[in-house]
Design a protein around this motif. Structure first.
Motif, PDB file in Angstrom:
ATOM      1  N   HIS A  83       0.830  -1.213   0.000  1.00 20.39           N
ATOM      2  CA  HIS A  83       0.000   0.000   0.000  1.00 20.39           C
ATOM      3  C   HIS A  83       0.865   1.265   0.000  1.00 20.39           C
ATOM      4  O   HIS A  83       0.446   2.296  -0.524  1.00 20.39           O
ATOM      5  CB  HIS A  83      -1.013  -0.021   1.151  1.00 20.39           C
ATOM      6  N   ASN A  84       2.112   1.164   0.525  1.00 20.33           N
ATOM      7  CA  ASN A  84       2.991   2.343   0.487  1.00 20.33           C
ATOM      8  C   ASN A  84       3.542   2.605  -0.909  1.00 20.33           C
ATOM      9  O   ASN A  84       3.641   3.765  -1.330  1.00 20.33           O
ATOM     10  CB  ASN A  84       4.135   2.191   1.493  1.00 20.33           C
ATOM     11  N   GLU A 105       5.452  -5.927  -8.988  1.00 16.41           N
ATOM     12  CA  GLU A 105       5.062  -6.672  -7.788  1.00 16.41           C
ATOM     13  C   GLU A 105       5.369  -8.153  -7.979  1.00 16.41           C
ATOM     14  O   GLU A 105       4.998  -8.726  -8.990  1.00 16.41           O
ATOM     15  CB  GLU A 105       3.558  -6.450  -7.513  1.00 16.41           C
ATOM     16  N   LYS A 106       6.004  -8.753  -6.984  1.00 19.55           N
ATOM     17  CA  LYS A 106       6.397 -10.160  -7.129  1.00 19.55           C
ATOM     18  C   LYS A 106       5.211 -11.128  -7.061  1.00 19.55           C
ATOM     19  O   LYS A 106       5.203 -12.158  -7.710  1.00 19.55           O
ATOM     20  CB  LYS A 106       7.463 -10.531  -6.104  1.00 19.55           C
ATOM     21  N   GLY A 156       0.645  -6.377  -0.970  1.00 21.93           N
ATOM     22  CA  GLY A 156       1.594  -6.811   0.077  1.00 21.93           C
ATOM     23  C   GLY A 156       0.850  -7.283   1.307  1.00 21.93           C
ATOM     24  O   GLY A 156       0.029  -8.213   1.228  1.00 21.93           O
ATOM     25  N   ALA A 157       1.094  -6.640   2.450  1.00 21.28           N
ATOM     26  CA  ALA A 157       0.432  -7.046   3.698  1.00 21.28           C
ATOM     27  C   ALA A 157      -0.924  -6.357   3.846  1.00 21.28           C
ATOM     28  O   ALA A 157      -1.459  -6.256   4.939  1.00 21.28           O
ATOM     29  CB  ALA A 157       1.343  -6.733   4.880  1.00 21.28           C
ATOM     30  N   ALA A 199      -3.052  -7.211   7.519  1.00 22.78           N
ATOM     31  CA  ALA A 199      -3.644  -6.095   8.271  1.00 22.78           C
ATOM     32  C   ALA A 199      -5.166  -6.111   8.227  1.00 22.78           C
ATOM     33  O   ALA A 199      -5.772  -6.455   7.207  1.00 22.78           O
ATOM     34  CB  ALA A 199      -3.132  -4.781   7.717  1.00 22.78           C
ATOM     35  N   ILE A 200      -5.748  -5.710   9.352  1.00 20.98           N
ATOM     36  CA  ILE A 200      -7.211  -5.683   9.436  1.00 20.98           C
ATOM     37  C   ILE A 200      -7.735  -4.395  10.060  1.00 20.98           C
ATOM     38  O   ILE A 200      -8.663  -3.785   9.532  1.00 20.98           O
ATOM     39  CB  ILE A 200      -7.722  -6.938  10.185  1.00 20.98           C
ATOM     40  N   ASP A 201      -7.172  -3.984  11.203  1.00 21.49           N
ATOM     41  CA  ASP A 201      -7.676  -2.799  11.916  1.00 21.49           C
ATOM     42  C   ASP A 201      -6.835  -1.580  11.542  1.00 21.49           C
ATOM     43  O   ASP A 201      -5.614  -1.582  11.736  1.00 21.49           O
ATOM     44  CB  ASP A 201      -7.626  -3.030  13.438  1.00 21.49           C
ATOM     45  N   VAL A 243      11.613  -8.470  -8.753  1.00 23.51           N
ATOM     46  CA  VAL A 243      12.818  -7.702  -9.089  1.00 23.51           C
ATOM     47  C   VAL A 243      14.038  -8.412  -8.502  1.00 23.51           C
ATOM     48  O   VAL A 243      14.063  -8.754  -7.318  1.00 23.51           O
ATOM     49  CB  VAL A 243      12.726  -6.255  -8.558  1.00 23.51           C
ATOM     50  N   TYR A 280       6.800  -8.179  10.150  1.00 22.69           N
ATOM     51  CA  TYR A 280       5.603  -7.516   9.614  1.00 22.69           C
ATOM     52  C   TYR A 280       5.762  -6.007   9.551  1.00 22.69           C
ATOM     53  O   TYR A 280       4.905  -5.320   9.013  1.00 22.69           O
ATOM     54  CB  TYR A 280       4.343  -7.901  10.403  1.00 22.69           C
ATOM     55  N   HIS A 282       8.850  -4.835   8.448  1.00 21.60           N
ATOM     56  CA  HIS A 282      10.082  -4.870   7.660  1.00 21.60           C
ATOM     57  C   HIS A 282      11.323  -4.875   8.551  1.00 21.60           C
ATOM     58  O   HIS A 282      12.177  -5.734   8.398  1.00 21.60           O
ATOM     59  CB  HIS A 282      10.162  -3.716   6.655  1.00 21.60           C
ATOM     60  N   ALA A 293       7.365   0.204   5.025  1.00 26.02           N
ATOM     61  CA  ALA A 293       7.362   0.074   6.480  1.00 26.02           C
ATOM     62  C   ALA A 293       8.748   0.231   7.097  1.00 26.02           C
ATOM     63  O   ALA A 293       8.873   0.649   8.251  1.00 26.02           O
ATOM     64  CB  ALA A 293       6.769  -1.288   6.857  1.00 26.02           C
ATOM     65  N   SER A 334       2.577  -0.622   9.675  1.00 23.92           N
ATOM     66  CA  SER A 334       1.136  -0.409   9.849  1.00 23.92           C
ATOM     67  C   SER A 334       0.541   0.182   8.584  1.00 23.92           C
ATOM     68  O   SER A 334       1.271   0.626   7.694  1.00 23.92           O
ATOM     69  CB  SER A 334       0.789   0.538  11.006  1.00 23.92           C
ATOM     70  N   ILE A 335      -0.779   0.199   8.571  1.00 20.59           N
ATOM     71  CA  ILE A 335      -1.479   0.780   7.435  1.00 20.59           C
ATOM     72  C   ILE A 335      -1.578   2.279   7.689  1.00 20.59           C
ATOM     73  O   ILE A 335      -2.341   2.728   8.547  1.00 20.59           O
ATOM     74  CB  ILE A 335      -2.893   0.163   7.297  1.00 20.59           C
TER      75      ILE A 335
HETATM   76  C1  LIG Z   1      -0.360 -10.834   9.936  1.00 19.36           C
HETATM   77  C2  LIG Z   1      -0.247  -9.332   9.938  1.00 19.36           C
HETATM   78  C3  LIG Z   1      -1.233  -8.565  10.539  1.00 19.36           C
HETATM   79  C4  LIG Z   1      -1.143  -7.172  10.531  1.00 19.36           C
HETATM   80  N1  LIG Z   1      -2.157  -6.448  11.097  1.00 19.36           N
HETATM   81  C5  LIG Z   1      -2.142  -5.099  10.990  1.00 19.36           C
HETATM   82  C6  LIG Z   1      -3.280  -4.347  11.395  1.00 19.36           C
HETATM   83  O1  LIG Z   1      -4.308  -4.894  11.818  1.00 19.36           O
HETATM   84  N2  LIG Z   1      -3.214  -2.993  11.273  1.00 19.36           N
HETATM   85  C7  LIG Z   1      -2.120  -2.357  10.753  1.00 19.36           C
HETATM   86  O2  LIG Z   1      -2.127  -1.115  10.670  1.00 19.36           O
HETATM   87  N3  LIG Z   1      -1.032  -3.055  10.338  1.00 19.36           N
HETATM   88  C8  LIG Z   1      -1.028  -4.405  10.427  1.00 19.36           C
HETATM   89  N4  LIG Z   1       0.035  -5.135   9.959  1.00 19.36           N
HETATM   90  C9  LIG Z   1       1.218  -4.420   9.422  1.00 19.36           C
HETATM   91  C10 LIG Z   1       0.958  -3.855   8.026  1.00 19.36           C
HETATM   92  O3  LIG Z   1       0.175  -4.736   7.280  1.00 19.36           O
HETATM   93  C11 LIG Z   1       2.274  -3.608   7.281  1.00 19.36           C
HETATM   94  O4  LIG Z   1       3.195  -2.934   8.121  1.00 19.36           O
HETATM   95  C12 LIG Z   1       2.049  -2.775   6.036  1.00 19.36           C
HETATM   96  O5  LIG Z   1       1.032  -3.341   5.238  1.00 19.36           O
HETATM   97  C13 LIG Z   1       3.346  -2.671   5.227  1.00 19.36           C
HETATM   98  O6  LIG Z   1       3.054  -2.035   4.008  1.00 19.36           O
HETATM   99  P1  LIG Z   1       4.197  -1.697   2.953  1.00 19.36           P
HETATM  100  O7  LIG Z   1       3.524  -1.219   1.723  1.00 19.36           O
HETATM  101  O8  LIG Z   1       5.183  -0.805   3.573  1.00 19.36           O
HETATM  102  O9  LIG Z   1       4.952  -3.072   2.694  1.00 19.36           O
HETATM  103  P2  LIG Z   1       4.432  -4.480   2.148  1.00 19.36           P
HETATM  104  O10 LIG Z   1       2.987  -4.603   2.351  1.00 19.36           O
HETATM  105  O11 LIG Z   1       5.332  -5.514   2.754  1.00 19.36           O
HETATM  106  O12 LIG Z   1       4.697  -4.377   0.591  1.00 19.36           O
HETATM  107  C14 LIG Z   1       5.919  -4.728  -0.039  1.00 19.36           C
HETATM  108  C15 LIG Z   1       5.572  -5.311  -1.386  1.00 19.36           C
HETATM  109  O13 LIG Z   1       6.773  -5.617  -2.085  1.00 19.36           O
HETATM  110  C16 LIG Z   1       6.609  -6.879  -2.731  1.00 19.36           C
HETATM  111  N5  LIG Z   1       7.966  -7.378  -2.988  1.00 19.36           N
HETATM  112  C17 LIG Z   1       8.839  -7.876  -2.074  1.00 19.36           C
HETATM  113  N6  LIG Z   1      10.003  -8.181  -2.687  1.00 19.36           N
HETATM  114  C18 LIG Z   1       9.853  -7.879  -4.000  1.00 19.36           C
HETATM  115  C19 LIG Z   1      10.693  -7.963  -5.149  1.00 19.36           C
HETATM  116  N7  LIG Z   1      11.957  -8.406  -5.066  1.00 19.36           N
HETATM  117  N8  LIG Z   1      10.190  -7.607  -6.360  1.00 19.36           N
HETATM  118  C20 LIG Z   1       8.917  -7.130  -6.470  1.00 19.36           C
HETATM  119  N9  LIG Z   1       8.079  -7.029  -5.420  1.00 19.36           N
HETATM  120  C21 LIG Z   1       8.544  -7.383  -4.192  1.00 19.36           C
HETATM  121  C22 LIG Z   1       5.798  -7.676  -1.743  1.00 19.36           C
HETATM  122  O14 LIG Z   1       5.169  -8.790  -2.342  1.00 19.36           O
HETATM  123  C23 LIG Z   1       4.798  -6.614  -1.276  1.00 19.36           C
HETATM  124  O15 LIG Z   1       3.676  -6.559  -2.115  1.00 19.36           O
HETATM  125  C24 LIG Z   1      -0.027  -6.533   9.930  1.00 19.36           C
HETATM  126  C25 LIG Z   1       0.973  -7.301   9.312  1.00 19.36           C
HETATM  127  C26 LIG Z   1       0.873  -8.684   9.317  1.00 19.36           C
HETATM  128  C27 LIG Z   1       1.934  -9.482   8.624  1.00 19.36           C
END
Ligand SMILES: Cc1cc2nc3c(=O)[nH]c(=O)nc-3n(C[C@H](O)[C@H](O)[C@H](O)COP(=O)(O)OP(=O)(O)OC[C@H]3O[C@@H](n4cnc5c(N)ncnc54)[C@H](O)[C@@H]3O)c2cc1C
Length: 562
Positions: free
Chosen positions: A13-14, A33-34, A40-41, A60-62, A265, A480, A482, A514, A521-522
C-alpha cells in the motif's frame, strides 16, 4: 525496453500511495510486484479454494494510523470505492474469571464499564487516554513529513497541535518528564496509572503490537495504541483491507500508472553511481529516467538487489551497517483464518454480539502478554497458554462471507526460527505443516475456553506459519514491519541515520515502505513522505515554495484559531 520516469519495487500500500502522488505530479510510473496480486500485507483474498465466497484479510485488518494522516482525503480514495466502517465497541477482552474489559469509542462509556471494577482505574483511564491523545497530536506532524524536512514538519502543526505539543514539552520540567515517559516501558506506564489487571492486560497486549514485550524500555509509546481507538477511531475498509489496495490500484491506473504482477525484481541497475532501472526474474529490464523507489526495506535492497561493488562505491560501510546494525528480532506471526457457520459466542461472559465488532484480545494478564513476546524472541512457541488477537470481521461487514456465515482472523505471535530446529522445515526455520497445525490447534483450544462454539462452527481453516508469511511478504525473518519498531530505529534513525530521509547514497535510488519513517502499519505515510522527497529532488523550488506556503497558512490559522 520500456522506459518510465519512476519504477517502484513492490506494490504494497505504500508503494501504491507513493505512485499515486508521483502520477498526480505528472510522472510516468511503473510498479513491479512479485506476487500475483498487489497489496503486500494489505490484501483480502479467498484463500480456501473450496470456499471462494469467504474473503480473508491475510494480514492487516484494523486501521488506525491512516486516519492520522491526509492520504485518504488528498487522494480522494472514496471516489475510487474506499469506504471505512468504524468499530464501536473497539476492544473486548474476556478474563478467565468471567469478568471482561469492553472499550467503546467513547472514553466516558469505557470509563463507566471500568468503574464496576475500580473507581480509581476508571478515573485514571480518562487521564491516560488524554495523555496519549495529546502525545499523538504533538507527534503526527512528524509522522506526516520526511524526518529531516523542518519546513514540512512545521507546516503540519495547527493551533491544536501546537497547544498539545506545549502541554507536553512547554517547560523544562514538562519536557524532561515527557522524555522520561518515552524512555520507560508500556508496562511501567500501565502500573503507574492502573491497579487492576483487567484494565492493564488488554492495554499491554495492544502496546505490544509494536512487536516487543510490554516491559521493553524506551517503547512506552506503544501505550498510545489504545488511545487511537478512541480518537481518530478504529476502522476497516468495507470489503476488507484489500479494498484500500483496490482503491489505490484504481487511482493509479486511472492516472496512467502501470502495475505489473508476478514480476520479482532481482537486480537494481546502477550506472555510474545512479539507479537507472531494474531487472526482473525473467531477465526483462525496465528503465527509469528519474528514480527507482523501493517499497521493500534497505537491507533487502542493498544486500540482495544491488551489486556489492556499486554499494561499496557509494558508501563503503553501508553493507556492513545494514547487515549488523539493523535490529530484527525473531518475532513474527502465525496466522489462522477460520470459515464459520455462526459467530463466536462468549458464553461465560454474558455474550453480546457487540463484543464481536472490534478486536477481541485473549490477554489474561500482563505476564501472559509478556510471555507471548519474550518466548518468540528466543525461539520458543508460546502455545502452552496462547495469548492472541482475534477479529470476526463479518460482524461489522457481512459482505465478506455468504449469508449468515462468518470468518475469524487470529494473530498469534510466534518465532521465525524455532529453537533447536535449525536447518529443518521451511527455509531451515523448523516450521513444518505438522508443527503449524499443532500450534493452531492449541490456539483454537484456548479460544474455545472462552467461545466453545469455535470448534463446532468451523467448517474450514487456513494456517500460515511464520516461515510461509516470510516467503509471501518477502520480508526478512517474516518481520511484519520490515524492520523492528524500536526507538533506535525510528524517525531519523529509520532504518539508519544516513538513509533516513528516503534518499540513499546511490543517486536516484529512494526508499519507502514500512522500513522507513514512520514505520509499519497501514498508514500510507512512508509512501506519501517518500513521494515528497522525490518531488523535492526533481522540483526543489516548487516543492519548497508549496511547503513554505503550507507552513504560513498553518501559522495563520493557528493565530486566528481557525
Ligand atoms: C499478519 C499481519 C497482521 C497485521 N495487522 C495489521 C493491522 O491490523 N493494522 C495495521 O495497521 N497493520 C497491520 N500489519 C502491518 C501492516 O500490514 C504492514 O506494516 C504494512 O502493510 C506494510 O506495508 P508496505 O507497503 O510498507 O509493505 P508491504 O505490504 O510488505 O509491501 C511490499 C511489497 O513488495 C513486494 N515485494 C517484495 N520483494 C519484492 C521484489 N523483489 N520484487 C517485487 N516485489 C517485491 C511484496 O510482495 C509486497 O507486495 C499486519 C501485518 C501482518 C503481517
Amino acid at each position: 525496453m520500456s522506459t518510465y520516469d519512476a519504477i517502484i519495487i513492490g506494490a504494497g500500500h505504500n508503494g501504491l500511495t507513493c505512485a499515486a502522488y508521483l502520477l498526480k505530479a505528472g510522472y510516468k510510473v511503473l510498479l513491479l510486484e512479485k506476487r500475483s496480486v498487489p497489496g503486500g500485507a494489505a490484501t483480502t483474498e479467498a484463500i480456501i479454494p473450496e470456499l471462494p465466497e469467504f474473503k480473508f484479510n491475510r494480514c492487516a485488518i484494523d486501521h488506525e494510523f491512516i486516519h492520522l494522516g491526509p492520504v485518504v482525503e488528498e487522494l480522494e480514495l472514496t471516489k475510487y470505492g474506499l469506504e471505512y466502517l468504524y468499530c464501536d465497541p473497539v476492544v473486548f477482552c474476556p478474563n478467565p474469571d468471567g469478568r471482561y474489559f469492553l472499550a467503546h469509542q467513547s472514553v466516558e462509556k469505557t470509563c463507566a464499564g471500568i468503574a464496576q471494577y475500580s473507581d480509581r482505574d476508571a478515573r485514571k483511564y480518562a487521564e491516560f487516554v488524554d495523555l496519549w491523545q495529546r502525545t499523538i497530536n504533538a507527534m503526527t506532524p512528524i509522522f506526516n513529513a520526511p524526518p529531516k524536512s523542518i519546513i514540512d514538519i512545521a507546516g503540519n502543526y495547527d493551533f491544536k497541535k501546537v497547544k498539545d505539543l506545549l502541554s507536553m514539552v512547554g517547560s523544562t520540567n514538562k519536557a524532561l518528564d515527557f522524555v522520561r515517559t518515552m524512555l520507560s516501558s508500556a508496562e511501567d506506564i500501565l502500573h503507574e496509572y492502573f491497579d487492576t489487571e483487567i484494565v492493564k492486560a488488554p492495554l499491554a497486549r495492544l502496546a505490544a503490537e509494536m512487536g516487543v514485550p510490554p516491559s521493553q524500555k524506551n517503547l512506552a509509546i506503544g501505550a498510545m495504541m489504545m488511545a487511537m481507538r478512541h480518537h481518530p477511531g478504529m476502522a476497516r475498509p468495507k470489503g476488507g483491507t484489500g479494498a484500500l489496495t483496490a482503491a489505490l490500484v484504481k487511482l493509479v491506473q486511472s492516472l496512467g500508472g502501470e502495475i505489473l504482477t508476478e514480476q520479482m525484481v532481482k537486480q537494481i541497475l546502477i550506472d555510474d553511481g545512479r539507479a537507472v532501472g531494474v531487472r526482473v526474474a525473467s531477465g526483462q529490464e525496465y528503465r527509469a529516467k528519474h528514480g527507482v523507489i523501493s517499497n521493500i526495506d534497505a537491507r533487502r535492497v542493498f544486500l540482495q538487489l544491488i551489486d556489492p561493488n556499486d554499494v561499496d562505491s557509494a558508501d563503503e560501510h553501508l553493507r556492513e551497517r545494514l547487515d549488523r546494525r539493523i535490529v530484527n528480532n525473531n518475532e513474527t506471526i502465525l496466522k489462522i483464518d477460520l470459515a464459520m457457520t455462526e459467530p463466536l459466542k462468549f458464553i461465560h461472559h454474558d455474550h453480546k454480539d457487540e463484543y464481536l465488532i472490534g478486536s477481541i484480545l485473549i490477554a489474561d494478564s500482563v505476564k501472559h502478554v509478556e510471555i507471548a513476546h519474550t518466548d518468540p524472541a528466543i525461539g520458543r512457541i508460546p502455545d502452552a497458554d496462547p495469548s492472541m488477537y482475534i477479529v470476526q470481521p463479518t460482524m461489522l461487514d457481512p459482505s465478506m462471507a455468504p449469508d449468515g456465515c462468518h470468518t475469524v482472523w487470529i494473530e498469534f505471535f510466534a518465532p521465525y526460527q524455532v529453537e533447536n530446529a535449525e536447518g529443518t522445515g521451511l527455509n531451515g526455520t523448523g516450521w513444518t505443516d505438522e508443527l503449524k497445525n499443532k500450534v493452531a490447534d492449541r490456539v483454537v483450544n484456548k479460544l474455545a475456553d472462552y467461545a466453545p462454539n469455535v470448534k463446532t462452527a468451523t467448517i474450514a481453516r487456513a494456517v500460515e506459519s511464520p516461515a510461509e508469511l516470510g516467503e509471501r511478504l518477502g520480508s526478512y525473518k517474516g518481520n511484519y514491519y520490515h524492520i523492528d519498531m524500536t526507538l533506535e530505529q525510528m524517525v531519523f534513525f529509520r532504518p539508519l541515520p544516513e538513509i533516513a530521509n528516503y534518499k540513499t547514497p546511490i543517486d536516484n535510488l529512494y526508499l519507502t515502505g514500512a522500513g522507513t519513517h514512520p514505520g509499519g502499519s497501514i498508514s500510507g505515510m512512508p509512501g506519501r513522505n517518500c513521494a515528497r522527497v522525490f518531488l523535492h529532488a526533481r522540483q526543489p523550488f516548487l516543492q519548497t515554495f508549496r511547503d513554505a506556503g503550507k507552513s504560513a497558512k498553518s501559522v495563520f490559522e493557528g493565530i486566528f484559531n481557525k
